[in-house]
Design an enzyme around this catalytic site. Sequence first.
Site, PDB file in Angstrom:
ATOM      1  CB  CYS A 300     -82.908 111.162  21.630  1.00  0.00           C
ATOM      2  SG  CYS A 300     -84.376 110.141  20.677  1.00  0.00           S
ATOM      3  NE  ARG A 329     -90.056 103.258  23.878  1.00  0.00           N
ATOM      4  CZ  ARG A 329     -88.850 102.765  23.985  1.00  0.00           C
ATOM      5  NH1 ARG A 329     -88.391 101.810  23.298  1.00  0.00           N
ATOM      6  NH2 ARG A 329     -87.649 103.811  24.134  1.00  0.00           N
ATOM      7  CD  GLN A 347     -85.509 104.943  27.660  1.00  0.00           C
ATOM      8  OE1 GLN A 347     -85.372 106.244  27.249  1.00  0.00           O
ATOM      9  NE2 GLN A 347     -85.513 103.947  26.194  1.00  0.00           N
ATOM     10  CG  ASP A 349     -82.213 107.718  27.555  1.00  0.00           C
ATOM     11  OD1 ASP A 349     -81.169 106.637  27.017  1.00  0.00           O
ATOM     12  OD2 ASP A 349     -82.912 108.709  26.874  1.00  0.00           O
ATOM     13  CG  HIS A 351     -79.015 110.996  24.469  1.00  0.00           C
ATOM     14  ND1 HIS A 351     -80.210 111.140  25.088  1.00  0.00           N
ATOM     15  CD2 HIS A 351     -79.763 110.432  23.737  1.00  0.00           C
ATOM     16  CE1 HIS A 351     -81.219 110.178  24.969  1.00  0.00           C
ATOM     17  NE2 HIS A 351     -80.921 109.718  23.824  1.00  0.00           N
ATOM     18  CE  LYS A 430     -80.419  97.998  18.731  1.00  0.00           C
ATOM     19  NZ  LYS A 430     -81.666  97.641  19.546  1.00  0.00           N
ATOM     20  CG  HIS A 476     -79.205 107.477  20.911  1.00  0.00           C
ATOM     21  ND1 HIS A 476     -80.472 108.194  21.698  1.00  0.00           N
ATOM     22  CD2 HIS A 476     -78.807 108.278  19.555  1.00  0.00           C
ATOM     23  CE1 HIS A 476     -80.308 109.030  19.990  1.00  0.00           C
ATOM     24  NE2 HIS A 476     -79.600 109.324  19.267  1.00  0.00           N
TER      25      HIS A 476
END
Length: 602
Positions: A300, A329, A347, A349, A351, A430, A476
């Site tokens: 992000c 992580r 991911q 991912d 945004h 979320k 997100h």
Amino acid sequence: MEPIGVLKDGQIYDLQTADALNIQGEEIKADDSKEALEILRHSCAHLMAQAIKELYPEAKFFVGPVVNEGFYYDFKVDSKISEEDLPKIEKKMKELAGEKFPIERQEYTRAQIEEKFAGDELKQAVLKNIDSDSLTIYKQGDFEDLCRGPHVPNTRMVRTFKLTRIAGAYVGGDEENEMITRIYGIAFFDKAKLKEYVTQLEEAKKRDHRKLGTELELFTFNDDIGAGLPLWLPNGARLRGKIEQLLYKAHRIRGYEPVRGPEILKANQWVKSGHYANYKENMYFTEIDGQEYGIKPMNCVGHIQIFKNSLVSYKDLPLKFFEYGVVHRHEKSGVMHGLFRVREFTQDDAHIFCTPTQIKEVIFDVLSFVDSLMNLFEFKYEMEVSTKPKKAIGDDTFWETTTKGIMDALDENGYSYGIDEGGGAFYGPKIDIKILDAIGRKWQCGTVQVDMNLPERFDVEYVNENGEKERPVMIHRAILGSFERFIGILTEHYAGEFPFVIAPTQVIFIPIAEQHNAYAQQLQNELLQLEIDSKIFNKNESLNKRIRTAEKQRVPMIVVIGDAEVENQRIALRDRRKREQSELSKDEFISLLKEIKNGSEV
């Protein structure tokens, strides 16, 4: 069905606690409701601990909570306990249940508890995490343990259970602490439910993605490289590449722009985002030129800086960025599990920056994307709205308003959903997508998170219709969650029988004799132009053995080539998924593959 507890303000109380504290609420009966099973399974954990204490008198116990997959208890004994010992423990549990011990709740002061467990280092570790000066012990027969419940009233009610596996666990989940033993189990009130669960477990073992990943040569792990860092073999990389290509096109069609952020950022960015305060224990840090840097656990922050790189008009909103973002992580050794829990993953991912009035439109657009992708992979799915966690940024008004906004949006469009209290991201509530696989297991995958906190922290702005600066909302979004986890789930969902569009090898050609090799090679080259992967099995082995080997590879289509096929430019096709055999011309075969491929777009 007899009562076993009460539910008041979302809190479960067993009958022992309700009587002692004069608590009245909705009655919980001995059925298969979530609340009843929580009481039963926690009681079964204690029954297991009692059996272990009988078999291993020196046993000391840490904690025994209820978890999604049933329950577990962490403990230590002098002997080595293995899977072979579980039936012995189960047998002792059944004996103890038959004794029909009442399960009694007893109150003590903290001083009394500390004295009672003075020689038990595991109980002392538990006490460090409890602030209260008034504590409770639950006792059944000669066994007792520090516990706040809830429990059924009598061990006679704990009859239908199964111990499922054994593992090692660090005390308190801290790798610096001693490793002790953990045994998992499951319990139901209904014998048929237990039988169904055990059948599912057996089927899950056959479908284990770690086993299939080795058999199909998809991925591997190597201690020399490091734990939780998968190595993708050619078959797995082709599978993953096909999913990436399919998704890339789907994103572009839906108006997403590809971006790419760095994998390491200055630590002050993570301080500003709130990750440093709320997520630091899950991150990796290093120092460069005297400054601290953090390897990204999420994408992000990079996407925020890309948005801020140029002046954005309200006419550009919603602005959708997507990235196959590699993140790292710090997962503890004890929780890593194949591709499901790794330290490096990618991911899918995105945004989305939008105005407050566009939030509903964006959420519906994302959920439509989710639906098309889940249908492609033959998944049923459910949704949950996850609310404010213990670690969070932003005031209560933000959380209440945003959470209500999400629920209103879902209600307006007729979506059904559950509530996951405290399951939100630290920066906003979320929607979580829970998919159901072929054998009925539920998996957390996609997520849609509404965030007004990070745009505020990073002073993100766009120019509104009046020429004034205004703060956008940041959404997100990930649909698969991560490629690693999703491929693990897919492997088990299909038991390695991947659909044609993503199969690592889509066709295997088996020439009967050497003179048939050239036609097989010609077909392979033509398929490669269509981005369809194939292999030629032309080893000096019998035809039957090569066919058996091809079958074990779980490839969607097998083509046997002999004299007739070469002379007539035809195909003898075996379709594994349809379990059909057919004769086609070469042109018909190519058209069929094109049709299947084009019909699998999201």
